[in-house]
Structure formats: C-alpha cells, structure tokens
Design an enzyme around this catalytic site. Structure first.
Site, PDB file in Angstrom:
ATOM      1  N   TYR A 120      12.481  -7.288   4.628  1.00 51.05           N
ATOM      2  CA  TYR A 120      12.375  -8.416   3.697  1.00 51.05           C
ATOM      3  C   TYR A 120      13.506  -8.347   2.683  1.00 51.05           C
ATOM      4  CZ  TYR A 120      10.254  -5.498  -0.036  1.00 51.05           C
ATOM      5  OH  TYR A 120      10.009  -4.557  -1.009  1.00 51.05           O
ATOM      6  N   ALA A 166       4.298  -4.225  -9.758  1.00 55.89           N
ATOM      7  CA  ALA A 166       3.400  -4.042 -10.906  1.00 55.89           C
ATOM      8  C   ALA A 166       1.981  -3.733 -10.446  1.00 55.89           C
ATOM      9  CB  ALA A 166       3.420  -5.290 -11.784  1.00 55.89           C
ATOM     10  N   ASP A 224       1.026  -2.829  -7.425  1.00 51.39           N
ATOM     11  CA  ASP A 224       1.009  -1.649  -6.558  1.00 51.39           C
ATOM     12  C   ASP A 224       0.965  -0.366  -7.376  1.00 51.39           C
ATOM     13  OD1 ASP A 224       1.414  -3.605  -4.648  1.00 51.39           O
ATOM     14  OD2 ASP A 224       3.553  -3.169  -4.417  1.00 51.39           O
ATOM     15  N   THR A 276       0.827  -1.214   0.000  1.00 49.30           N
ATOM     16  CA  THR A 276       0.000   0.000   0.000  1.00 49.30           C
ATOM     17  C   THR A 276       0.859   1.260   0.000  1.00 49.30           C
ATOM     18  OG1 THR A 276      -0.216  -0.178   2.413  1.00 49.30           O
ATOM     19  CG2 THR A 276      -2.003  -1.097   1.064  1.00 49.30           C
TER      20      THR A 276
END
Length: 318
Positions: A88, A260, A262, A32
């Site tokens: 991550y 892509a 997002d 987001t």
C-alpha cells in the site's frame, strides 16, 4: 515461569511513502502487526507471534526479518507458493490524515486459512494467553474463510486463550453495511476484550453515543469494553458496568495518524497482560497514541518510543 504469549492475526504489508525530499521509501505495516510491535515495545517480556501468510518474494524475506528486528516471531508466517505480500502507498494531508492506495487483492495473507489447512500446523501451536484480531483481519478473507477464522478463534478460546478484537471498520472491504455487521457480530460473540471507536459504530450501526454502544454490546459476553470517542476521550466498561473515563489530551502536533489506534490497542493490551488496571492501561495507551501521531509512518523509531516510555514510567512513579 514462562513468558506471557500474545498472537496477532492479520496482514503485514509493504508500506510505500514519499519523503520530504520527494523520494520513495518503504517499510512494513498492518493494523494488527503494528499493535503487536507496540505491545512488545511496552512489555518486552511478552512472547509475540504474528499469524499471517507471506510469499516467496524478496519483500516477504525482508518483511520477516523486519518482524524479528522488532521482537516478533515469524514462526507462524505461513508461506504461499503462488501469492506474494500486499503493498500500500500512503499520503498524508496537512492535518495528518492519511490517504491510501492498496495492491492487496489475493495477497498471501488473504490465503491464510488455506495455508493453515495445508500445513496442518494448528495442532502443534503452543498456548496463547491473548489472541488479537480486527475487522481488517476478517475483511481481507473470503466469507468462507471468515467463518473458518472465527471457528479457529473459538477453538483457541476454548483452550483458555483470551480474545481481543478491534472493529477497525473500512467500508471498502465489505460488500455493504449488512455484510460488515454480520461479521462484526460474529467477532463480538467470540471476544473478551473489544476496542471500538465511536466512528465504527456510528458508521455501521448508527449509534450516536457511547451509551448506545454499551447497550448494544451487552448482548455479547464482552468482559472489557474500551470505547475510543475521539475528543470526548476514552470510556471503559467492565462487564457492562462503567469503570472510568480518560479525557482526550491533544498531541502537540499531528503529523501522521496512521497508527494512532494500532498503538493504542497494542499498549493497552500489553498493560493488561502485565496486570495493570484498566484506567492506567488506557492512560498509557492514550499517551502512546499521542506520541505516535507526531511522527511519520506506522512504527515510530525505537529510540524515540523507548525514551517516551521511560519518561512516562518516571512520571507514573513520581
């Protein structure tokens, strides 16, 4: 006249990746959040806010500075005393598909609802024209906090906010399919705009066609349904009625598909907030996604994206 306001809810994390020279580099990303950045780049007059939890660690400080550099307010970055930001690592294969390793359990963002309650800040929030969240925004929370987030969004909607949702289904975030479906249904119930991919619905609900997705969504009060169907293109429905189909145009190359979806969501929502028609909004969003997959990382360099946007604007005018 005030600027339109757009708040996204979720988690921004430290992104680790390896360069072509085999060196480790870091950036900041999250589904987001990525969408919010691309929305701001597309529609600079938007006042953009990100609602999330952060820590007191150095990465949190650098992260909020990163938000501000991209025109995103950190006013609603709520600080946890004992939780830090998630991390991550990303690796891309030869086709551009991404593979992730996560260190996000009990990150500050997973404590968001507690942080909102502790700060007692909701009553002081401004009006938001658009509220955006995803299946990942829900997936990182405990079930109790998922319910609190849905209730929060319901309250914002009751005050006049429009709500947009992208399922962004990630199996590892859910106990099982039934668990994910329960919260997908709760999200659809409060959403005005829904942006599912056919893979989301196929993997969760066994839907094998766009028409099955549309029929399923008719039980909810969804005003705009935009179905991303991969190589079949994008299908748009206005209050359940077919509006348009935008064919798939493959990118010249596919280096990194991380953002892509997002970027598609961010540009689509920005266009709609600028009162652009759904079809044109989808065309611009699809073109943006086609650009983003040609570059490494979730957030494309500002100058590259701005040049692309200008070329597209000139082409549209022509």
């Amino acid at each position: 006249m005030r600027n339109p306001t757009f708040i996204a809810i979720g988690e921004c994390m430290v992104e680790l990746s390896v360069t072509a020279q085999n060196k480790l580099q870091h950036s900041y990303a999250g589904d987001t959040y990525n969408s919010l950045v691309y929305a701001k780049r597309w529609h600079n007059e938007l006042d953009c806010y990100f609602l999330s939890g952060i820590g007191q660690d150095s990465f949190s400080t650098l992260m909020t500075a990163h938000w501000q550099q991209h025109g995103i307010s950190d006013e609603f970055a709520l600080t946890s005393d004992d939780h830090n930001v998630g991390i991550y690592a990303i690796k891309n294969d030869d086709s551009g598909e991404r593979h992730f390793d996560y260190w996000r359990k009990e990150s500050a963002a997973t404590q968001l609802m507690s942080l909102i309650e502790q700060s007692d800040c909701e009553s002081h929030w401004p009006h938001f024209d658009l509220v955006y969240f995803s299946g990942i925004s829900l997936g990182i929370l405990s079930d109790e906090d998922k319910d609190k987030l849905i209730n929060l969004i319901t309250r914002l909607k009751a005050k006049g906010s429009k709500v947009a949702f992208d399922p962004n289904y990630r199996p590892k975030m859910w106990a099982n399919k039934a668990h994910a479906i329960r919260w997908l249904e709760a999200a659809y119930t409060v959403s005005d705009i829904v942006l599912p991919g056919t893979e989301d619905h196929h993997d969760l609900l066994g839907h094998a066609s766009v028409s099955e997705i549309v029929n399923y969504c008719k039980q909810y009060d969804v005003q705009e349904l935009v179905v991303k169907a991969g190589k079949e293109g994008v299908f748009a429905f206005d209050c359940g009625q077919a509006l348009c189909h935008v064919p798939f145009t493959p990118a010249d190359r596919q280096l990194d598909t991380t953002a892509a979806g997002d970027s598609f969501a961010g540009v689509y929502l920005a266009c709609r907030m600028a009162d652009k028609p759904m079809k044109l909004s989808i065309e611009h969003a699809s073109a943006a996604a086609g650009l983003v997959v040609q570059h490494q990382g979730a957030i494309v360099e500002h100058t590259i994206f701005d040049a692309f946007r200008q070329r597209l604007a000139n082409h549209t005018v022509a």
